[in-house]
Every structure is written in C-alpha cells, then in structure tokens.
Design a protein around this motif. Structure first.
Motif, short mmCIF file in Angstrom:
data_model
loop_
_atom_site.label_atom_id
_atom_site.label_comp_id
_atom_site.label_asym_id
_atom_site.label_seq_id
_atom_site.Cartn_x
_atom_site.Cartn_y
_atom_site.Cartn_z
N VAL A 50 -34.33 14.72 3.88
CA VAL A 50 -33.51 15.03 5.05
C VAL A 50 -33.34 16.54 5.14
N GLU A 51 -33.37 17.03 6.37
CA GLU A 51 -33.20 18.47 6.58
C GLU A 51 -31.77 18.77 6.97
N GLY A 52 -31.22 19.82 6.39
CA GLY A 52 -29.87 20.23 6.74
C GLY A 52 -29.27 21.10 5.65
N ASP A 53 -28.10 21.67 5.97
CA ASP A 53 -27.42 22.49 4.99
C ASP A 53 -26.61 21.60 4.05
N ASP A 54 -25.84 22.23 3.16
CA ASP A 54 -25.07 21.47 2.18
C ASP A 54 -24.04 20.56 2.84
N GLN A 55 -23.51 20.99 3.98
CA GLN A 55 -22.52 20.18 4.69
C GLN A 55 -23.17 18.89 5.24
N VAL A 56 -24.36 19.03 5.79
CA VAL A 56 -25.09 17.85 6.28
C VAL A 56 -25.39 16.91 5.11
N LEU A 57 -25.85 17.49 4.01
CA LEU A 57 -26.16 16.67 2.84
C LEU A 57 -24.93 15.90 2.36
N GLU A 58 -23.79 16.55 2.33
CA GLU A 58 -22.56 15.88 1.89
C GLU A 58 -22.19 14.74 2.84
N GLN A 59 -22.36 14.96 4.14
CA GLN A 59 -22.09 13.89 5.11
C GLN A 59 -23.04 12.71 4.91
N VAL A 60 -24.32 13.01 4.67
CA VAL A 60 -25.31 11.95 4.43
C VAL A 60 -24.91 11.15 3.20
N ARG A 61 -24.54 11.85 2.13
CA ARG A 61 -24.15 11.16 0.90
C ARG A 61 -22.92 10.26 1.13
N LYS A 62 -21.93 10.80 1.82
CA LYS A 62 -20.72 10.02 2.08
C LYS A 62 -21.02 8.78 2.91
N GLN A 63 -21.84 8.94 3.94
CA GLN A 63 -22.19 7.80 4.79
C GLN A 63 -22.99 6.76 4.03
N LEU A 64 -23.97 7.22 3.23
CA LEU A 64 -24.76 6.27 2.44
C LEU A 64 -23.88 5.51 1.45
N ASN A 65 -22.94 6.20 0.84
CA ASN A 65 -22.05 5.54 -0.13
C ASN A 65 -21.19 4.46 0.51
N LYS A 66 -21.00 4.51 1.82
CA LYS A 66 -20.22 3.48 2.51
C LYS A 66 -20.98 2.16 2.64
N LEU A 67 -22.32 2.23 2.56
CA LEU A 67 -23.12 1.00 2.69
C LEU A 67 -23.04 0.21 1.39
N VAL A 68 -22.73 -1.08 1.48
CA VAL A 68 -22.57 -1.90 0.28
C VAL A 68 -23.88 -2.08 -0.48
N ASP A 69 -25.00 -1.94 0.20
CA ASP A 69 -26.30 -2.12 -0.45
C ASP A 69 -26.71 -0.92 -1.29
N VAL A 70 -26.07 0.23 -1.08
CA VAL A 70 -26.44 1.44 -1.80
C VAL A 70 -25.78 1.44 -3.18
N ILE A 71 -26.58 1.57 -4.21
CA ILE A 71 -26.09 1.54 -5.59
C ILE A 71 -25.88 2.93 -6.14
N LYS A 72 -26.84 3.82 -5.89
CA LYS A 72 -26.77 5.16 -6.49
C LYS A 72 -27.55 6.14 -5.63
N ILE A 73 -27.03 7.38 -5.53
CA ILE A 73 -27.70 8.44 -4.77
C ILE A 73 -27.81 9.67 -5.67
N ASP A 74 -29.02 10.20 -5.80
CA ASP A 74 -29.23 11.45 -6.52
C ASP A 74 -29.94 12.43 -5.61
N ASP A 75 -29.38 13.63 -5.48
CA ASP A 75 -30.10 14.71 -4.80
C ASP A 75 -30.91 15.42 -5.87
N ILE A 76 -32.20 15.24 -5.84
CA ILE A 76 -33.05 15.82 -6.89
C ILE A 76 -33.72 17.11 -6.43
#
Length: 166
Positions: A50-76
């Motif tokens: 995904v393209e974006g600054d750190d603020q966009v990345l944080e929003q993406v992470r927060k939104q993904l964490n809201k999905l019950v199917d998402v178990i773990k997110i790592d920004d590598i």
C-alpha cells in the motif's frame, strides 16, 4: 512511500472481499496483493503493498484490525526481507527473433515454458526491478499477453510473521 504488509487471516470464504472492500471504502489504494494458504490450512497469508505516509499506514492497520478474520499484521517494509514476484509473458517469436529472445531470457535467468509456432511463453521470478526489466526487454518483440502476481515477501533470518511470533 510503499509499505509491505504481511497479514495472516482466517482461511474463510469472503475474507479477500472483506479486506479489499475495506481498502475501497476507505480510499486506500492497493499497489499489490497476493494471497495464499500457509502451512496451516486454516490460515492464509496476504502480502499487501500500500502506498502512503505513516498516517495512512496507521489507518490501514487500525481498519484491518477491526476485521474479525485478520489474525496478525506486520509491516515488514523497514525490516530486512526477501520479496518476489512471478511473471509469465507470451511474446511474438518468429525464426529470426527466437534466438535473440532466448539470450534475453538467459540474461534474466528466466525460463521458456512453452514454444508455439509464432510465440514463446517466458516465466521469471524476482524482485520487481528484475521483472520490470524483463518485460521491458521483451516489449520490442511484441508482447501478446502478460500475467503477473503481486509481491510476496518474507522476513530474513529468525524473525517471522507467524502466530508464534510477537
């Protein structure tokens, strides 16, 4: 800036639609997306670029964490990692150009996987620079068709994106 996310999700029907729908609803652009089952058949791994600054990345992470199917997110993105893409290209290849194409295939350490009367199908994997370079080198011959995966990535060394790692 491009961010590469390794996301573990439940291997359930509709998970991909829910994740991609989340990106669409929030206006985040997916640069690349690849999904496949892990060694555990109940869990799939998504590699999302995904393209974006750190603020966009944080929003993406927060939104993904809201999905019950998402178990773990790592920004590598900032970690040492290996990434690859796969491309197969069908290119025009008559008797005059066939040997030149085969030389290009060798330079890029790619493989010819099918030979037709007037075409070759070339397969290659590597980082996006290599894959883009091969595609550009074959364009003058006339590309008939391209199929390309999104990026897949894995952390180097002992670190891992797994349920057992923090």
């Amino acid at each position: 800036m491009l961010h590469t996310l390794a996301v573990l999700v439940e291997n359930n029907p509709g998970v991909l639609a829910r994740v991609s729908g989340l990106f669409s609803r929030r206006g985040f652009n997916i640069d690349s997306l690849a999904v496949g089952r892990t060694d555990d058949p109940t869990i799939s791994r998504m590699t999302i670029v995904v393209e974006g600054d750190d603020q966009v990345l944080e929003q993406v992470r927060k939104q993904l964490n809201k999905l019950v199917d998402v178990i773990k997110i790592d920004d590598i993105s900032s970690e040492r990692h290996v990434d690859r893409e796969l491309i197969i290209i069908k290119v025009n290849a008559d008797t005059q150009t066939r040997s030149e194409i085969m030389q290009i295939v060798d330079i890029f350490r790619a493989h010819i996987v099918d030979i037709g009367q007037e075409t070759l199908i070339v397969e290659a994997s590597g980082d996006s620079g290599k894959v883009n370079g091969l595609e550009e080198a074959l364009k003058p011959f006339g590309i008939k068709e391209v199929a390309r995966t999104g990026k897949i990535a894995m952390l180097r060394g002992a670190k891992a994106t797994s349920l057992n790692e923090d």
